[in-house]
Design a protein around this motif. Structure first.
Motif: not given
Length: 238
Positions: A69-71, A209-210, A215-218
């Protein structure tokens, strides 16, 4: 032997990779990849809790990883989710964004003459601006070795391959700093080999996106729980 290297780059390195019987016939790059693959894994069999306590360790051998993954951690997750959803379906574009003109459709006009000098200046300025923005962008790379162990890396300089495909292979060179569970990556201490895992890249935008939404929800849950705990501590005992 380039085809042999290509076969390695297209494989999941957590699966067994067959090697040619005559390794001496391979080129230096292929031999380096095989050596890095065969070397013992970094902090093998060490608990994560112990590994993150390691400070400013120097890598002492070539380490082969594949990119999971790349963020872009320089940009808010919410903005990235909005951008991806807009890319997937322009109708998802936020009204506020449209009103601000940030994402408004470009207005086209007919060009009947070209000022070459002005065009060159604009191109140079655009390139300089892009390089400046890239220099400020920090990416978090989720990396996996042949044992399936997962590590993280962040760039401390611009990495030309930061937009690589998932499944791409890299070799982290000796001397690279590993601090609190994270490799500090520079263009000079990483060999980018390329490659791709086709399955991992299928519907990549949807998957990203998922991932970001999860991560936003956590983060929201953690914030909510933290607020609840603070309120409980403020309630005086009976």
């Amino acid at each position: 032997m380039a085809s042999y290297l290509s076969s390695i780059l297209s494989q999941d390195i957590t699966q067994d990779i067959p090697f040619p019987s005559n390794l001496s016939s391979l080129g230096s790059r292929e031999q380096l990849v095989i050596k890095a693959y065969k070397d013992e894994g970094w902090f093998s069999n060490v608990a994560m809790s112990s590994m993150v306590e390691q400070k400013l360790c120097k890598v002492d051998r070539e380490l082969l990883f594949q990119v999971l993954m790349v963020e872009n951690i320089s940009k808010s997750k919410l903005n990235q989710v909005d951008e991806i959803k807009t890319k997937l379906d322009p109708k998802n574009q936020k009204v506020d964004t449209l009103r601000s003109g940030k994402k408004a459709p470009p207005k086209y006009k007919m060009v009947n003459q070209v000022d070459v000098d002005e065009d060159n200046d604009n191109t140079t300025n655009a390139t300089s601006s892009r390089l400046a923005n890239n220099a400020k962008t920090v990416f978090k790379f989720t990396l996996q070795n042949k044992n399936g162990d997962v590590f993280f890396g962040v760039n401390t300089t611009v990495l030309p391959w930061s937009s690589c495909l998932l499944g791409a292979k890299i070799i982290i060179k000796p001397g690279t700093i590993f601090n609190k569970g994270v490799f500090l990556l520079q263009d000079s201490n990483v060999i980018f080999l390329g490659g791709i895992n086709k399955i991992w890249n299928e519907n990549r935008d949807y998957k990203t996106c998922e991932y970001l939404e999860a991560k936003l929800e956590r983060e929201r849950e953690n914030t909510t729980n933290s607020a609840k705990n603070k309120r409980k501590r403020k309630v005086p005992p009976n």
